[in-house]
Design a protein around this motif. Structure first.
Motif, PDB file in Angstrom:
ATOM      1  N   MET A  89       3.144  58.292  -5.927  1.00 49.57           N
ATOM      2  CA  MET A  89       3.459  56.855  -6.036  1.00 49.57           C
ATOM      3  C   MET A  89       2.642  56.216  -7.162  1.00 49.57           C
ATOM      4  O   MET A  89       3.163  55.566  -8.067  1.00 49.57           O
ATOM      5  N   ALA A  90       1.286  56.473  -7.121  1.00 49.20           N
ATOM      6  CA  ALA A  90       0.411  55.900  -8.153  1.00 49.20           C
ATOM      7  C   ALA A  90       0.840  56.406  -9.525  1.00 49.20           C
ATOM      8  O   ALA A  90       0.911  55.647 -10.486  1.00 49.20           O
ATOM      9  N   LEU A  91       1.179  57.684  -9.571  1.00 47.91           N
ATOM     10  CA  LEU A  91       1.589  58.263 -10.860  1.00 47.91           C
ATOM     11  C   LEU A  91       2.864  57.616 -11.381  1.00 47.91           C
ATOM     12  O   LEU A  91       2.982  57.299 -12.557  1.00 47.91           O
ATOM     13  N   GLU A  92       3.807  57.384 -10.446  1.00 47.88           N
ATOM     14  CA  GLU A  92       5.065  56.732 -10.856  1.00 47.88           C
ATOM     15  C   GLU A  92       4.803  55.359 -11.447  1.00 47.88           C
ATOM     16  O   GLU A  92       5.372  54.971 -12.446  1.00 47.88           O
ATOM     17  N   LEU A  93       3.880  54.634 -10.810  1.00 49.43           N
ATOM     18  CA  LEU A  93       3.568  53.292 -11.298  1.00 49.43           C
ATOM     19  C   LEU A  93       2.973  53.357 -12.701  1.00 49.43           C
ATOM     20  O   LEU A  93       3.366  52.616 -13.604  1.00 49.43           O
ATOM     21  N   ILE A  94       2.025  54.289 -12.879  1.00 46.75           N
ATOM     22  CA  ILE A  94       1.390  54.426 -14.193  1.00 46.75           C
ATOM     23  C   ILE A  94       2.459  54.736 -15.231  1.00 46.75           C
ATOM     24  O   ILE A  94       2.481  54.208 -16.339  1.00 46.75           O
ATOM     25  N   ASP A  95       3.408  55.583 -14.810  1.00 45.87           N
ATOM     26  CA  ASP A  95       4.488  56.003 -15.695  1.00 45.87           C
ATOM     27  C   ASP A  95       5.318  54.815 -16.177  1.00 45.87           C
ATOM     28  O   ASP A  95       5.796  54.769 -17.298  1.00 45.87           O
ATOM     29  N   LEU A  96       5.496  53.840 -15.286  1.00 46.98           N
ATOM     30  CA  LEU A  96       6.348  52.698 -15.615  1.00 46.98           C
ATOM     31  C   LEU A  96       5.689  51.732 -16.599  1.00 46.98           C
ATOM     32  O   LEU A  96       6.343  50.955 -17.260  1.00 46.98           O
ATOM     33  N   ILE A  97       4.339  51.776 -16.646  1.00 51.78           N
ATOM     34  CA  ILE A  97       3.647  50.807 -17.485  1.00 51.78           C
ATOM     35  C   ILE A  97       3.332  51.451 -18.827  1.00 51.78           C
ATOM     36  O   ILE A  97       2.455  52.296 -18.932  1.00 51.78           O
ATOM     37  N   ALA A  98       4.070  51.065 -19.862  1.00 46.62           N
ATOM     38  CA  ALA A  98       3.770  51.571 -21.198  1.00 46.62           C
ATOM     39  C   ALA A  98       3.119  50.428 -21.963  1.00 46.62           C
ATOM     40  O   ALA A  98       3.359  49.259 -21.678  1.00 46.62           O
ATOM     41  N   ALA A  99       2.292  50.788 -22.941  1.00 52.69           N
ATOM     42  CA  ALA A  99       1.590  49.740 -23.701  1.00 52.69           C
ATOM     43  C   ALA A  99       2.593  48.867 -24.443  1.00 52.69           C
ATOM     44  O   ALA A  99       3.575  49.379 -24.993  1.00 52.69           O
ATOM     45  N   PRO A 100       2.380  47.551 -24.456  1.00 50.38           N
ATOM     46  CA  PRO A 100       3.290  46.667 -25.192  1.00 50.38           C
ATOM     47  C   PRO A 100       3.367  47.076 -26.656  1.00 50.38           C
ATOM     48  O   PRO A 100       2.382  47.535 -27.237  1.00 50.38           O
ATOM     49  N   LEU A 101       4.545  46.895 -27.216  1.00 49.11           N
ATOM     50  CA  LEU A 101       4.751  47.279 -28.622  1.00 49.11           C
ATOM     51  C   LEU A 101       3.940  46.349 -29.532  1.00 49.11           C
ATOM     52  O   LEU A 101       4.030  45.124 -29.412  1.00 49.11           O
ATOM     53  N   ALA A 102       3.168  46.943 -30.432  1.00 50.89           N
ATOM     54  CA  ALA A 102       2.435  46.137 -31.427  1.00 50.89           C
ATOM     55  C   ALA A 102       2.310  47.006 -32.658  1.00 50.89           C
ATOM     56  O   ALA A 102       2.175  48.231 -32.564  1.00 50.89           O
ATOM     57  N   ASP A 103       2.379  46.378 -33.826  1.00 53.40           N
ATOM     58  CA  ASP A 103       2.312  47.195 -35.041  1.00 53.40           C
ATOM     59  C   ASP A 103       0.861  47.349 -35.494  1.00 53.40           C
ATOM     60  O   ASP A 103      -0.073  46.850 -34.862  1.00 53.40           O
ATOM     61  N   GLN A 104       0.684  48.052 -36.608  1.00 54.63           N
ATOM     62  CA  GLN A 104      -0.686  48.344 -37.051  1.00 54.63           C
ATOM     63  C   GLN A 104      -1.386  47.106 -37.604  1.00 54.63           C
ATOM     64  O   GLN A 104      -2.568  47.157 -37.933  1.00 54.63           O
ATOM     65  N   PHE A 105      -0.657  45.989 -37.701  1.00 53.76           N
ATOM     66  CA  PHE A 105      -1.288  44.742 -38.158  1.00 53.76           C
ATOM     67  C   PHE A 105      -1.496  43.790 -36.971  1.00 53.76           C
ATOM     68  O   PHE A 105      -1.614  42.578 -37.140  1.00 53.76           O
ATOM     69  N   ASN A 106      -1.447  44.386 -35.770  1.00 53.85           N
ATOM     70  CA  ASN A 106      -1.700  43.653 -34.514  1.00 53.85           C
ATOM     71  C   ASN A 106      -0.667  42.578 -34.207  1.00 53.85           C
ATOM     72  O   ASN A 106      -0.963  41.608 -33.513  1.00 53.85           O
ATOM     73  N   ARG A 107       0.525  42.722 -34.761  1.00 63.32           N
ATOM     74  CA  ARG A 107       1.579  41.768 -34.399  1.00 63.32           C
ATOM     75  C   ARG A 107       2.307  42.306 -33.169  1.00 63.32           C
ATOM     76  O   ARG A 107       2.810  43.432 -33.197  1.00 63.32           O
ATOM     77  N   PRO A 108       2.382  41.525 -32.098  1.00 67.29           N
ATOM     78  CA  PRO A 108       3.171  41.969 -30.944  1.00 67.29           C
ATOM     79  C   PRO A 108       4.659  41.968 -31.320  1.00 67.29           C
ATOM     80  O   PRO A 108       5.136  41.012 -31.931  1.00 67.29           O
ATOM     81  N   ILE A 109       5.354  43.018 -30.951  1.00 69.11           N
ATOM     82  CA  ILE A 109       6.790  43.109 -31.267  1.00 69.11           C
ATOM     83  C   ILE A 109       7.537  42.994 -29.944  1.00 69.11           C
ATOM     84  O   ILE A 109       7.541  43.919 -29.134  1.00 69.11           O
ATOM     85  N   ASN A 110       8.141  41.829 -29.739  1.00 68.42           N
ATOM     86  CA  ASN A 110       8.782  41.589 -28.433  1.00 68.42           C
ATOM     87  C   ASN A 110      10.231  41.132 -28.564  1.00 68.42           C
ATOM     88  O   ASN A 110      10.822  40.635 -27.615  1.00 68.42           O
ATOM     89  N   TYR A 111      10.780  41.295 -29.759  1.00 65.31           N
ATOM     90  CA  TYR A 111      12.116  40.747 -30.053  1.00 65.31           C
ATOM     91  C   TYR A 111      12.952  41.838 -30.739  1.00 65.31           C
ATOM     92  O   TYR A 111      12.537  42.389 -31.761  1.00 65.31           O
TER      93      TYR A 111
END
Ligand code: SAM
Ligand code: SF4
Length: 338
Positions: free
Chosen positions: A1-23
């Motif tokens: 169960m814990a592993l499944e949860l960890i699996d679902l959470i991926a790091a938010p997309l951000a580029d190498q200039f620290n801009r969050p990419i959410n669109y």
């Protein structure tokens, strides 16, 4: 169960200039029922074979992976997205993806009246409609097809369907429609519209008109101000790069989008999916990764997440677009998914 949860959470997309990419902007087709002079050649493009174009199911699979890395906003564009007449099915599929908060559409409005209710009911949240002129003869000159009445009907239908905020996109070109800027701006006085004037961007298809046709957003603002005093206001939200201004007591506002004179790369939060399944990292660069091949070879959602995250390494810091530039990379907007 814990592993499944960890699996679902991926790091938010951000580029190498620290801009969050959410669109994520998704071009659902390269085809169009108009031939705007600044976007496409009169004869159209060498259209993609149908088998190269992503199916709605494939697009939803990519959106699901994108939502896992914190993409929250989707825009459907093209080409003309409404030429895929069952687009509402895609909207419904995307609306069912957990984490997606906003599904917007960019359209030329020609096919909107027939489809708007189904699109809204399927979960569409906002619409941008292109309108470069209020004169039928001009419409034909710019779009190389008739249809102004249909676009205006589409605008009315969108207001009636209460899909807000409604943004109108107007590409301003000297010698084509700059004398209508004030009239187009006046539309915002009585109607809850956000009319956004866009500097014409150089692509291979409009090389001849770039230098003569280009008007900076500062000059566009001066033209709009001939209709009344404008004050700076905050925009209607969304992901847009526009700066907004309003007339005293107006129901809406005008905006200017200045990719050339005041580029907005610093605030870039977007990537683009082309109709044939390439993820493009910058509108004006050729940096891309192919998602269609792995998808059709059976890639899992985790594989797609990894591809999205890996793509961040090649997202450039900014475009180096200049007026009159004729790089072969600047292909038709429609081909690259405007
Ligand atoms: N067919 C739809 C439409 O016209 O709204 C969606 C696709 S279109 C490529 C998206 C937007 O890009 C439209 O608002 C259009 O006016 C704008 N556009 C296309 N070519 C452009 C150019 N060369 N410079 C500035 N804007 C452009
Ligand atoms: Fe078609 Fe939109 Fe390009 Fe005009 S701007 S040719 S409507 S894709």
């Amino acid at each position: 169960m814990a592993l499944e949860l960890i699996d679902l959470i991926a790091a938010p997309l951000a580029d190498q200039f620290n801009r969050p990419i959410n669109y994520l902007r998704i071009s659902v087709t390269d085809k169009c029922n108009l031939r705007c002079v600044y976007c496409m050649p009169a004869e159209g493009l060498p259209w993609l074979p149908k088998s190269d174009v992503l199916s709605f199911e494939e697009i939803v699979q990519i959106v699901r992976a994108a939502a896992r890395v914190d993409v929250r906003s989707i825009r459907l564009t093209g080409g003309e997205p409404l030429v895929r007449r069952d687009l509402w099915k895609l909207v419904e599929g995307i609306a069912s993806v957990s984490g997606i908060e906003d599904i917007a559409l960019s359209t030329n409005g020609m096919l909107l009246t027939d489809q708007i209710e189904r699109l809204r009911d399927a979960g569409l949240t906002r619409i941008n409609i292109s309108l470069d002129t209020l004169r039928e003869d001009r419409f034909f000159e710019i779009a190389r097809r008739p249809g102004l009445d249909r676009v205006l009907a589409g605008i009315d239908a969108t207001i009636a369907a209460e899909l807000a905020p409604l943004k109108i996109n107007c590409v301003v070109m000297r010698g084509h429609n700059e004398d209508e800027v004030a009239d187009l701006a006046r539309l915002t006085i009585d109607r809850p519209l956000f009319v956004r004037f866009i500097e014409v961007m150089p692509v291979a298809e409009n090389v001849e008109m770039q230098a003569a046709g280009y008007i900076s957003s500062d000059e566009i603002l001066e033209l709009a101000a001939s209709a009344g005093e404008l004050r700076s206001v905050s925009g209607p939200g969304g992901n847009g790069p526009a700066r907004y201004f309003a007339f005293e007591g107006a129901a809406g506002a005008i905006g200017v989008i200045s990719p050339l004179s005041h580029d907005y790369c610093d605030r870039c939060n977007r990537v683009r999916l082309t109709a044939d399944g390439r993820l493009r990292l910058c509108l004006f660069g050729d940096q891309h990764i192919d998602l269609r091949t792995p998808l059709r070879a059976g890639a899992s959602e985790e594989d797609l997440v990894a591809l999205l995250q890996g793509s961040m390494a090649i997202k450039p810091e900014r475009h180096h677009l200049k007026l009159g530039e004729t790089s072969s990379r600047m292909r038709a907007f429609s081909e690259i998914g405007g």
